[in-house]
Design a protein around this motif. Structure first.
Motif, mmCIF file in Angstrom:
data_model
loop_
_atom_site.group_PDB
_atom_site.id
_atom_site.type_symbol
_atom_site.label_atom_id
_atom_site.label_comp_id
_atom_site.label_asym_id
_atom_site.label_seq_id
_atom_site.Cartn_x
_atom_site.Cartn_y
_atom_site.Cartn_z
ATOM 1 N N VAL A 33 55.351 33.431 98.375
ATOM 2 C CA VAL A 33 54.344 34.410 97.964
ATOM 3 C C VAL A 33 54.382 34.552 96.446
ATOM 4 C CG1 VAL A 33 53.597 36.811 98.118
ATOM 5 C CG2 VAL A 33 54.494 35.653 100.146
ATOM 6 N N PRO A 34 53.286 34.297 95.749
ATOM 7 C CA PRO A 34 53.315 34.373 94.279
ATOM 8 C C PRO A 34 53.386 35.821 93.801
ATOM 9 C CG PRO A 34 51.084 33.983 95.033
ATOM 10 C CD PRO A 34 51.954 33.925 96.259
ATOM 11 N N PRO A 35 53.878 36.046 92.596
ATOM 12 C CA PRO A 35 53.829 37.406 92.036
ATOM 13 C C PRO A 35 52.379 37.862 91.891
ATOM 14 C CG PRO A 35 55.305 35.991 90.771
ATOM 15 C CD PRO A 35 54.550 35.097 91.700
ATOM 16 N N VAL A 36 52.030 38.928 92.598
ATOM 17 C CA VAL A 36 50.643 39.392 92.627
ATOM 18 C C VAL A 36 50.501 40.533 91.630
ATOM 19 C CG1 VAL A 36 48.760 40.247 94.056
ATOM 20 C CG2 VAL A 36 50.501 38.739 95.056
ATOM 21 N N GLY A 93 52.455 48.312 86.538
ATOM 22 C CA GLY A 93 53.797 48.143 87.059
ATOM 23 C C GLY A 93 54.134 46.675 87.270
ATOM 24 N N SER A 94 55.275 46.450 87.890
ATOM 25 C CA SER A 94 55.748 45.087 88.127
ATOM 26 C C SER A 94 54.884 44.405 89.186
ATOM 27 C CB SER A 94 57.210 45.109 88.588
ATOM 28 O OG SER A 94 58.032 45.730 87.617
ATOM 29 N N PRO A 95 54.722 43.083 89.120
ATOM 30 C CA PRO A 95 53.968 42.357 90.149
ATOM 31 C C PRO A 95 54.631 42.512 91.518
ATOM 32 C CG PRO A 95 54.341 40.987 88.215
ATOM 33 C CD PRO A 95 55.196 42.195 88.050
ATOM 34 N N ARG A 96 53.814 42.565 92.561
ATOM 35 C CA ARG A 96 54.334 42.635 93.918
ATOM 36 C C ARG A 96 54.661 41.232 94.408
ATOM 37 N NH1 ARG A 96 53.080 47.007 97.268
ATOM 38 N NH2 ARG A 96 54.221 45.821 98.854
ATOM 39 N N THR A 97 55.831 41.079 94.989
ATOM 40 C CA THR A 97 56.261 39.772 95.504
ATOM 41 C C THR A 97 56.680 39.828 96.960
ATOM 42 O OG1 THR A 97 58.526 40.177 94.732
ATOM 43 C CG2 THR A 97 57.029 39.023 93.231
ATOM 44 N N LYS A 98 56.679 41.005 97.579
ATOM 45 C CA LYS A 98 57.149 41.122 98.955
ATOM 46 C C LYS A 98 56.463 42.296 99.633
ATOM 47 C CE LYS A 98 61.101 44.001 97.632
ATOM 48 N NZ LYS A 98 62.574 44.133 97.623
ATOM 49 N N PRO A 99 56.342 42.244 100.949
ATOM 50 C CA PRO A 99 55.782 43.383 101.677
ATOM 51 C C PRO A 99 56.837 44.459 101.911
ATOM 52 C CG PRO A 99 56.305 41.613 103.193
ATOM 53 C CD PRO A 99 56.610 41.087 101.818
#
Length: 281
Positions: free
Chosen positions: A166-169, A174-180
């Motif tokens: 999963v790419p950094p979204v 804030g910080s990119p989301r990388t996980k659910p």
């Protein structure tokens, strides 16, 4: 026809990501190369129609199937599809059309006719050669990452690789989301080892337990991954694996994921199909 296969919204996003071809300074540089948009139209034509590369109609698409295949190879090696997918996910999150709190994961078998890497005897197809698409989606069924394995690989073995892919979204402060925050899966993922791995990553496992009667209620969230597989398999080239090279087949799957992501905003407003953009009845 090429304009219909590659609409402006797709071309505007992919054009900046394509590698620049070196300029030939020879006195007789030879025939001019086929435009990148025509080559992309040939790739999308094969993806949607499921025809062989040699059967791509030059007079309709604007390039030969061999040229389209070569551009697919070159753009795959340049990482174009990965960057395109990450950019589209960022756009969706910026538009508040991506829900990364609840995600679902599953796998789907496809027959592999020409062998190659990531091919194995399929347990659901009389041990015929096959491959598996492994997919993780958000709450709305938007594809986040996809992997390819042999047909004999267990779904749970791709749980961690899918999360890592999963790419950094970006798209929000804030910080990119990388996980659910929560991950939904069926009984095939019910292993204590992988539950612990999810907890260690800060992800709450919402996995159905084996040996327990149906009715846990997880299907109310997890069904979207099955619908996403149905969207993917509307692209006829993905129903059966014809590519010998595993990386090319996987990038065709990722291109289909990008088209689904691109259709996601219009789908939310007009209830259109993520494949062709036709209004649902």
């Amino acid at each position: 026809m090429a304009m219909n296969l590659v609409p402006d919204e797709l071309w505007d996003r992919i054009a900046p990501l394509l590698p620049v071809r070196p300029t030939r300074w020879h006195r007789h540089p030879g025939r001019r190369p086929v435009p990148d948009r025509a080559a992309l139209a040939g790739i999308v034509y094969v993806l949607r129609k499921g025809v062989a590369w040699r059967d791509v109609p030059r007079e309709v698409v604007g390039c030969s199937g061999v040229t389209a295949w070569r551009r697919l190879r070159d753009w795959t090696e340049a990482g174009v599809w990965l960057r395109l997918h990450a950019a589209l996910l960022t756009e969706l999150r910026r538009a508040v059309l991506l829900d990364l709190d609840d995600c679902a994961v599953d796998g789907s078998h496809v027959r592999a006719l020409k062998g190659g890497n990531h091919v194995g005897p399929s347990p659901v197809d009389r041990a015929r050669p096959g491959s598996k698409h492994h997919l993780i989606v958000d709450r709305h069924g938007t594809p986040l990452s996809v992997t390819l394995t042999g047909g004999n690989r267990h779904d749970v073995t791709q749980l961690v690789p899918l999360l890592d892919a999963v790419p950094p979204v970006r798209g929000r402060q804030g910080s990119p989301r990388t996980k659910p925050r929560r991950l939904y899966a069926d009984r095939g993922y019910d292993f204590d080892k992988y539950r612990r791995l999810l907890w260690k990553r800060g992800i709450k496992p919402m996995i159905a337990h084996r040996g327990v009667a149906h009715g846990s209620g997880l299907g109310r969230v997890r069904w979207v991954v099955e619908r996403s597989f149905a969207w993917l398999h509307q692209f006829k080239r993905l129903r059966i694996r014809y590519e010998h090279r595993a990386d090319l087949h996987q990038r065709l799957v990722q291109l289909a994921c990008c088209i689904i992501c691109l259709r996601r905003p219009s789908k939310g407003r007009h209830r259109t199909s993520p494949i062709e953009g036709e209004t649902s009845q």
